[in-house]
Design a protein around this motif. Structure first.
Motif, PDB file in Angstrom:
ATOM      1  N   SER A 246       0.851  -1.184   0.000  1.00 17.79           N
ATOM      2  CA  SER A 246       0.000   0.000   0.000  1.00 17.79           C
ATOM      3  C   SER A 246       0.888   1.236   0.000  1.00 17.79           C
ATOM      4  O   SER A 246       2.108   1.140  -0.079  1.00 17.79           O
ATOM      5  CB  SER A 246      -0.911  -0.015   1.231  1.00 17.79           C
ATOM      6  OG  SER A 246      -1.832   1.054   1.183  1.00 17.79           O
ATOM      7  N   GLN A 276      -8.512  -7.924  -6.573  1.00 16.96           N
ATOM      8  CA  GLN A 276      -8.966  -6.744  -5.847  1.00 16.96           C
ATOM      9  C   GLN A 276      -8.838  -7.000  -4.354  1.00 16.96           C
ATOM     10  O   GLN A 276      -9.230  -8.051  -3.859  1.00 16.96           O
ATOM     11  CB  GLN A 276     -10.416  -6.417  -6.188  1.00 16.96           C
ATOM     12  CG  GLN A 276     -10.916  -5.107  -5.600  1.00 16.96           C
ATOM     13  CD  GLN A 276     -12.369  -4.829  -5.972  1.00 16.96           C
ATOM     14  OE1 GLN A 276     -13.282  -5.283  -5.302  1.00 16.96           O
ATOM     15  NE2 GLN A 276     -12.571  -4.111  -7.072  1.00 16.96           N
ATOM     16  N   ARG A 281      -9.091  -1.874  -3.621  1.00 20.84           N
ATOM     17  CA  ARG A 281      -7.992  -1.480  -4.508  1.00 20.84           C
ATOM     18  C   ARG A 281      -7.752  -2.576  -5.533  1.00 20.84           C
ATOM     19  O   ARG A 281      -7.675  -3.755  -5.201  1.00 20.84           O
ATOM     20  CB  ARG A 281      -6.705  -1.239  -3.715  1.00 20.84           C
ATOM     21  CG  ARG A 281      -6.751  -0.033  -2.813  1.00 20.84           C
ATOM     22  CD  ARG A 281      -5.371   0.325  -2.298  1.00 20.84           C
ATOM     23  NE  ARG A 281      -4.729  -0.794  -1.634  1.00 20.84           N
ATOM     24  CZ  ARG A 281      -3.531  -1.256  -1.957  1.00 20.84           C
ATOM     25  NH1 ARG A 281      -2.851  -0.723  -2.957  1.00 20.84           N
ATOM     26  NH2 ARG A 281      -3.003  -2.268  -1.297  1.00 20.84           N
TER      27      ARG A 281
END
Length: 296
Positions: A246, A276, A281
Motif C-alpha cells: 500500500s 482486488q 484497490r
C-alpha cells in the motif's frame, strides 16, 4: 489508488536465504522463497488438500476442517507448503509452514462458519534440495479441493464436492451464480482500468491452476510451465500472502481479496495477475518470463 507491482523469474538462479518473520498465529513464515530449477530425481509421493465438515455446533454454526499435507520422495534441505482458502470467491484464511531437513509437512485449521457457502482451497507444495558445489534444485506440486455446504432451515446440514443430483445442481447454481456475476464485474473494471484486451490472453483463475500440474499451460512447453508456475507462486507469496503493498510503505492483509486471475499473454513472454483487495484497490502484478529479477 491502483498499485502495480513487477516481479520476474530467472531460471537457474542462486538463492538467498530469507529472513524469518512471525505472523499473528505465531507460525514462522519466511520473507520470501526462491524457485530453483526442477530436480528430475525428486518428486512428491503425496500432496493433498482437503475440506470437510467437522462438526455442527448448533443450528446456526458449523466447523469446517481444512487440511494440507505433502510428502517428498526424500528429505529436503527446505520444505514449504502454502495454502489459500476462499469462500464465494474471497480469501478467508491462509496457511503456511516451512521446515528444514524433512520430507513431510502437515497443516490443519478449523474454521467456524454459518449459512450455505462454496469453499475452495488451493495449496502449493515446495521442496528445496541442496547438492555439493552450491547446486540447488527443487520439486513442486499443487493440490486443490472444494466443498459446497448447504445450511438451510428446511433441511439438515449437507455438503458435497461435486453435484450428483438435481437438488445439488440447483444449490451449486445458486451458490455460484452471484459469485460469478460479481467476479465478472470486478474483472471487467480491472481490464478497463489497465487497458487490457482479454482476447490477447489465456485467462486462468488461481483456483484452477492445479489443472496444469501434469499438462502444459496454453502456448508453453511442459518445462516452461513448471518454471512459470514456480515463479508465479514465489511472487504470490511475496506480494499476496505476506501482504499487499500500500502507500507509505504499509501493507494490507490479503484476507477479503478476490481470487487472483492469471492472464498469460498469447504472443509475448509475460503474464499478469489481477485481483482486488478487501478495501477495493485493484492490484496488477506482472511476471516477465526468462529475465533477471527486477525490484518491485
Amino acid at each position: 489508488m491502483i498499485k502495480k507491482v513487477q516481479y520476474t523469474i530467472m531460471l537457474g538462479m542462486i538463492g538467498v536465504f530469507a529472513l524469518i518473520l512471525v505472523n499473528t498465529n505465531n507460525n514462522p513464515v519466511r520473507e520470501s522463497f526462491t524457485y530453483f530449477p526442477p530436480d528430475p530425481d525428486v518428486s512428491f509421493v503425496s500432496a493433498r488438500t482437503s475440506l470437510s465438515i467437522l462438526t455442527q455446533e448448533d443450528e446456526d454454526e458449523y466447523t469446517l476442517n481444512w487440511k494440507s499435507e505433502s510428502t517428498l520422495s526424500e528429505v529436503a534441505y527446505l520444505r514449504q507448503d502454502l495454502s489459500f482458502l476462499y469462500e464465494e470467491g474471497r480469501l478467508i484464511d491462509t496457511m503456511s509452514s516451512w521446515k528444514e531437513n524433512t520430507a513431510t509437512i502437515h497443516q490443519k485449521q478449523e474454521f467456524t462458519s454459518e449459512d450455505s457457502g462454496h469453499y475452495e482451497a488451493i495449496s502449493y507444495h515446495y521442496g528445496e534440495i541442496h547438492y555439493p558445489n552450491d547446486i540447488i534444485r527443487s520439486a513442486q506440486e499443487m493440490s486443490y479441493d472444494q466443498l459446497y455446504v448447504i445450511d438451510s432451515p428446511m433441511t439438515p446440514l449437507e455438503s458435497f464436492k461435486k453435484a450428483t443430483n438435481e437438488e445439488e445442481k440447483e444449490w451449486e447454481y445458486i451458490l455460484d451464480h452471484a459469485m460469478i456475476q460479481q467476479s465478472q464485474l470486478i474483472f471487467k473494471a480491472m481490464v478497463t482500468e489497465y487497458k487490457i484486451h482479454p482476447e490477447d490472453y489465456y485467462i486462468i483463475p488461481l483456483t484452477s491452476l492445479y489443472r496444469y500440474q501434469d499438462k502444459p499451460l496454453p502456448g508453453l512447453s511442459k518445462n516452461e510451465t513448471t518454471d512459470v508456475i514456480g515463479g508465479l507462486w514465489a511472487g504470490l507469496y511475496k506480494n499476496y500472502f505476506l501482504g499487499i503493498e500500500s502507500t507509505g510503505g504499509r501493507t494490507e492483509s490479503p484476507i477479503g481479496s478476490t481470487i487472483p486471475m492469471i492472464l498469460l499473454h498469447k504472443q509475448s513472454p509475460y503474464l499478469l495477475v489481477l485481483f482486488q483487495s478487501k478495501s477495493g484497490r485493484n492490484i496488477q502484478l506482472i511476471q516477465y518470463l526468462n529475465e533477471p529479477i527486477l525490484d518491485s
